[in-house]
Write a protein that holds these residues in place. Sequence first.
Motif, PDB file in Angstrom:
ATOM      1  N   ARG A  25      10.974   7.994  -8.289  1.00 35.50           N
ATOM      2  CA  ARG A  25      12.354   7.488  -8.471  1.00 35.50           C
ATOM      3  C   ARG A  25      12.430   5.956  -8.420  1.00 35.50           C
ATOM      4  O   ARG A  25      13.479   5.388  -8.121  1.00 35.50           O
ATOM      5  N   GLU A  26      11.293   5.308  -8.650  1.00 40.66           N
ATOM      6  CA  GLU A  26      11.197   3.843  -8.663  1.00 40.66           C
ATOM      7  C   GLU A  26      11.560   3.203  -7.318  1.00 40.66           C
ATOM      8  O   GLU A  26      12.021   2.073  -7.259  1.00 40.66           O
ATOM      9  N   ILE A  27      11.319   3.953  -6.240  1.00 43.34           N
ATOM     10  CA  ILE A  27      11.601   3.453  -4.889  1.00 43.34           C
ATOM     11  C   ILE A  27      10.280   3.251  -4.134  1.00 43.34           C
ATOM     12  O   ILE A  27       9.616   4.220  -3.777  1.00 43.34           O
ATOM     13  N   PRO A  28       9.882   1.996  -3.873  1.00 41.40           N
ATOM     14  CA  PRO A  28       8.655   1.768  -3.098  1.00 41.40           C
ATOM     15  C   PRO A  28       8.889   2.034  -1.601  1.00 41.40           C
ATOM     16  O   PRO A  28      10.042   2.181  -1.172  1.00 41.40           O
ATOM     17  N   PRO A  29       7.813   2.080  -0.799  1.00 42.82           N
ATOM     18  CA  PRO A  29       7.980   2.213   0.655  1.00 42.82           C
ATOM     19  C   PRO A  29       8.844   1.098   1.228  1.00 42.82           C
ATOM     20  O   PRO A  29       8.955   0.013   0.637  1.00 42.82           O
ATOM     21  N   ASN A  30       9.438   1.373   2.375  1.00 50.60           N
ATOM     22  CA  ASN A  30      10.329   0.370   2.986  1.00 50.60           C
ATOM     23  C   ASN A  30       9.538  -0.732   3.694  1.00 50.60           C
ATOM     24  O   ASN A  30       8.303  -0.713   3.710  1.00 50.60           O
ATOM     25  N   GLU A  31      10.274  -1.688   4.285  1.00 48.88           N
ATOM     26  CA  GLU A  31       9.644  -2.909   4.841  1.00 48.88           C
ATOM     27  C   GLU A  31       8.778  -2.641   6.068  1.00 48.88           C
ATOM     28  O   GLU A  31       8.071  -3.532   6.523  1.00 48.88           O
ATOM     29  N   ALA A  32       8.854  -1.434   6.635  1.00 50.06           N
ATOM     30  CA  ALA A  32       8.129  -1.164   7.893  1.00 50.06           C
ATOM     31  C   ALA A  32       6.611  -1.300   7.750  1.00 50.06           C
ATOM     32  O   ALA A  32       5.904  -1.374   8.742  1.00 50.06           O
ATOM     33  N   LEU A  33       6.101  -1.329   6.505  1.00 55.93           N
ATOM     34  CA  LEU A  33       4.653  -1.495   6.308  1.00 55.93           C
ATOM     35  C   LEU A  33       4.270  -2.940   5.994  1.00 55.93           C
ATOM     36  O   LEU A  33       3.091  -3.259   5.892  1.00 55.93           O
ATOM     37  N   SER A 257       9.261   4.715   5.759  1.00 58.32           N
ATOM     38  CA  SER A 257       9.664   5.645   4.695  1.00 58.32           C
ATOM     39  C   SER A 257       8.799   5.342   3.473  1.00 58.32           C
ATOM     40  O   SER A 257       8.790   4.226   2.966  1.00 58.32           O
ATOM     41  N   LEU A 258       8.033   6.349   3.034  1.00 64.18           N
ATOM     42  CA  LEU A 258       7.087   6.127   1.936  1.00 64.18           C
ATOM     43  C   LEU A 258       7.682   6.441   0.574  1.00 64.18           C
ATOM     44  O   LEU A 258       7.328   5.803  -0.420  1.00 64.18           O
ATOM     45  N   PHE A 259       8.571   7.446   0.516  1.00 64.34           N
ATOM     46  CA  PHE A 259       9.127   7.883  -0.763  1.00 64.34           C
ATOM     47  C   PHE A 259      10.648   8.004  -0.678  1.00 64.34           C
ATOM     48  O   PHE A 259      11.209   8.076   0.408  1.00 64.34           O
ATOM     49  N   ASP A 260      11.267   8.089  -1.827  1.00 64.38           N
ATOM     50  CA  ASP A 260      12.688   8.387  -1.936  1.00 64.38           C
ATOM     51  C   ASP A 260      13.038   9.613  -1.083  1.00 64.38           C
ATOM     52  O   ASP A 260      12.210  10.512  -0.892  1.00 64.38           O
ATOM     53  N   SER A 261      14.272   9.663  -0.597  1.00 61.03           N
ATOM     54  CA  SER A 261      14.674  10.741   0.329  1.00 61.03           C
ATOM     55  C   SER A 261      14.623  12.128  -0.294  1.00 61.03           C
ATOM     56  O   SER A 261      14.639  13.131   0.418  1.00 61.03           O
TER      57      SER A 261
END
Length: 266
Positions: A25-33, A257-261
């Motif tokens: 869904r063109e959503i990369p992992p969040n900033e936590a990484l 969060s690695l992928f879209d929900s």
Amino acid sequence: ANCLWLGHSEVVTSFETSCPQFFFREIPPNEALEPQKPAWICQRYKNQYYFATLYDRKMRIPVYSAYIYQPGPGKRPKTWLVEPQLIGPTYPKTMEKEWTLLNHYNVSLEKLSQSQAILRDYKNLTGLNRGHLNPNGHHDDYSSRIATFTLTNIVPQDEKLNGGAWNNYEQQTMIRNTQGCQTTYVIVGAVPGNNFIAKGRVNKPSHLWSAACCMVDNNYIKAWAVIAENDKNQVQLLTLGELEDTLTELYGRGQVSLFDSDCPRE
């Protein structure tokens, strides 16, 4: 004009705008990484993007590489490449051989080594070898396989793990798990550890992990994940939610969060 230029470069400001196609869904992992000194790389070889890598400039290893799983038969490349754009934006936008940069672009090995890991860092290792995050065997043509042979996609990996349980996961488990999948999105990462190779230049990760999310049909999405300690020859199969919780603890920078929900966490 500046925005247009960014879209064409290798080292970019964000994956959402530059190479989102490698993420579900063109959503990369969040900033936590995100590490202290990140570089977002749209991995480009011969004017085509093949995958995306978040690179840790300080540890000189990738945080993760994201790609679409398209395995096929073929030869394993032998050429290793580096990322000129990590030196600076005036250098070529596609990955190149060290030799090319040294001989055609007047880059010194010293200057190249300041920006990233170089071939010399991986010489004479004991018990470790060059571990791909995005493996060449998950690609179906020669150019996409060569693109995985960039040192920005490599970590010092336990030799037995790389040739053993991790290889089994890449080759056998993935084939089983992707049965019926239309498109499988994969993110493979490395958790920085306390040890280094090459006189402290390149971090040896404590863990390697991988997560996948795929569309089976319009109504059904499935996901799975694995993690491995980088000094044992074993791989633990997890749900996506379990891996995200484990990484949240290991990285300590907030909920991962690695992928879209829409990808199932259970």
